[in-house]
Write an enzyme that holds these catalytic residues in place. Structure first.
Site, PDB file in Angstrom:
ATOM      1  N   GLN A  96      -3.014  54.043  13.261  1.00 11.21           N
ATOM      2  CA  GLN A  96      -4.342  54.082  12.538  1.00 11.21           C
ATOM      3  C   GLN A  96      -5.278  53.528  13.461  1.00 11.21           C
ATOM      4  OE1 GLN A  96      -4.516  53.028   8.285  1.00 11.21           O
ATOM      5  NE2 GLN A  96      -6.728  52.617   8.530  1.00 11.21           N
TER       6      GLN A  96
ATOM      7  N   CYS B 260       3.023  58.148  11.010  1.00 13.17           N
ATOM      8  CA  CYS B 260       3.257  56.773  11.626  1.00 13.17           C
ATOM      9  C   CYS B 260       4.169  57.076  13.082  1.00 13.17           C
ATOM     10  CB  CYS B 260       3.909  55.802  10.767  1.00 13.17           C
ATOM     11  SG  CYS B 260       4.804  54.268  11.573  1.00 13.17           S
ATOM     12  N   GLU B 261       3.902  56.698  14.156  1.00 12.30           N
ATOM     13  CA  GLU B 261       4.584  57.168  15.252  1.00 12.30           C
ATOM     14  C   GLU B 261       5.940  56.131  15.262  1.00 12.30           C
ATOM     15  OE1 GLU B 261       2.611  54.831  19.140  1.00 12.30           O
ATOM     16  OE2 GLU B 261       1.873  56.771  18.455  1.00 12.30           O
ATOM     17  N   HIS B 262       6.020  55.041  14.546  1.00 13.63           N
ATOM     18  CA  HIS B 262       7.263  54.091  14.615  1.00 13.63           C
ATOM     19  C   HIS B 262       8.229  54.808  13.719  1.00 13.63           C
ATOM     20  CE1 HIS B 262       4.052  50.753  15.787  1.00 13.63           C
ATOM     21  NE2 HIS B 262       4.469  51.343  17.056  1.00 13.63           N
ATOM     22  N   HIS B 263       7.965  55.272  12.441  1.00 14.17           N
ATOM     23  CA  HIS B 263       8.856  55.517  11.831  1.00 14.17           C
ATOM     24  C   HIS B 263       8.893  57.120  11.401  1.00 14.17           C
ATOM     25  CE1 HIS B 263       8.362  51.280  11.048  1.00 14.17           C
ATOM     26  NE2 HIS B 263       9.605  51.199  11.015  1.00 14.17           N
TER      27      HIS B 263
ATOM     28  N   HIS C 193       0.211  53.490   4.220  1.00 18.62           N
ATOM     29  CA  HIS C 193       1.524  53.837   5.083  1.00 18.62           C
ATOM     30  C   HIS C 193       2.764  53.784   4.192  1.00 18.62           C
ATOM     31  CE1 HIS C 193      -0.714  53.255   9.047  1.00 18.62           C
ATOM     32  NE2 HIS C 193      -1.795  52.938   8.208  1.00 18.62           N
TER      33      HIS C 193
ATOM     34  N   CYS D  22       5.650  53.906   5.712  1.00 24.31           N
ATOM     35  CA  CYS D  22       6.539  52.939   5.991  1.00 24.31           C
ATOM     36  C   CYS D  22       6.446  51.557   5.410  1.00 24.31           C
ATOM     37  CB  CYS D  22       6.344  52.732   7.660  1.00 24.31           C
ATOM     38  SG  CYS D  22       4.495  52.274   8.063  1.00 24.31           S
TER      39      CYS D  22
END
Length: 205
Positions: free
Chosen positions: A136, A94-97, A164, A166
């Site tokens: 995704q 996940c590119e956010h976390h 995920h 996250c």
């Protein structure tokens, strides 16, 4: 995918700097120190280097064009029926976390009667695009668009299902929640009945 970076190559993919491992290890060491840990203690002494090698592995898709695997083709001998590869396992981030995303992909395409690609090549395309900081939704689109662009089929359908971390280990803490994304192109984008039939075959058995 074009990556905004000073080291981006002519094809839009990162060129790996010679000192990438050392630079990453230095940042990991700084994170440990910021957390109040001692990177010099025995248990953490080699962690920055291990973490650096891990990051270079899980993000190795940044340094390649996964669509190139589809260039290996052979004659379909007139076959015009659909091709489905189900339950392709993938692991992304996940590119956010920067936490893992673990799931499976179903990939289907309808040849134009000319060329086919090896079944393993479809799995390699999924793996290549997954080995990047990802969404995704973007991952699903990238796989479908690569097949459409290189194989020139009549139709493409990609469905991805993933958990995920996250959502599992932080925030809402909802273990077992599954995210499903899909992308249809060509005939299956316009024909809902045909698309539903393909999706039923993907889940059959």
């Amino acid at each position: 995918m074009t990556i905004a970076n000073a080291n981006t190559g002519k094809e839009g993919f990162l060129n790996l700097p010679d000192n990438a491992e050392e630079r990453i290890a230095g940042h990991v060491r700084g994170i440990l120190e910021a957390l109040g840990e001692d990177p010099g203690r025995e248990g953490l002494l080699e962690t920055p280097q291990r973490a650096a090698r891990m990051f270079l592995d899980v993000f190795s898709g940044l340094y390649e064009d996964p669509a190139r695997h589809l260039e290996k083709q052979f004659s379909s001998d007139g076959h015009s029926g659909l091709v489905i590869v189900r339950d392709i396992p993938f692991r992304s981030t996940c590119e956010h976390h920067l936490l893992p995303v673990v799931g499976k992909a179903d990939v289907a395409y309808l040849p134009d009667g000319g060329r086919l690609t090896g079944l393993s090549k479809l799995a390699r395309v999924v793996e290549g695009y997954a080995r990047r900081p990802q969404l995704q939704e973007r991952l699903t689109d990238q796989v479908a668009e690569a097949i459409w662009r290189v194989l020139h089929p009549k139709a493409v359908l990609v469905v991805m299902r993933a958990e995920h971390m996250c959502m599992t280990v932080r925030g809402v803490k909802a273990p077992g929640a599954e995210t499903v994304t899909s992308r249809a192109m060509g005939q299956w984008a316009d024909d809902a009945a045909a698309r539903a039939e393909v999706m039923a075959l993907m889940r059959a058995g």
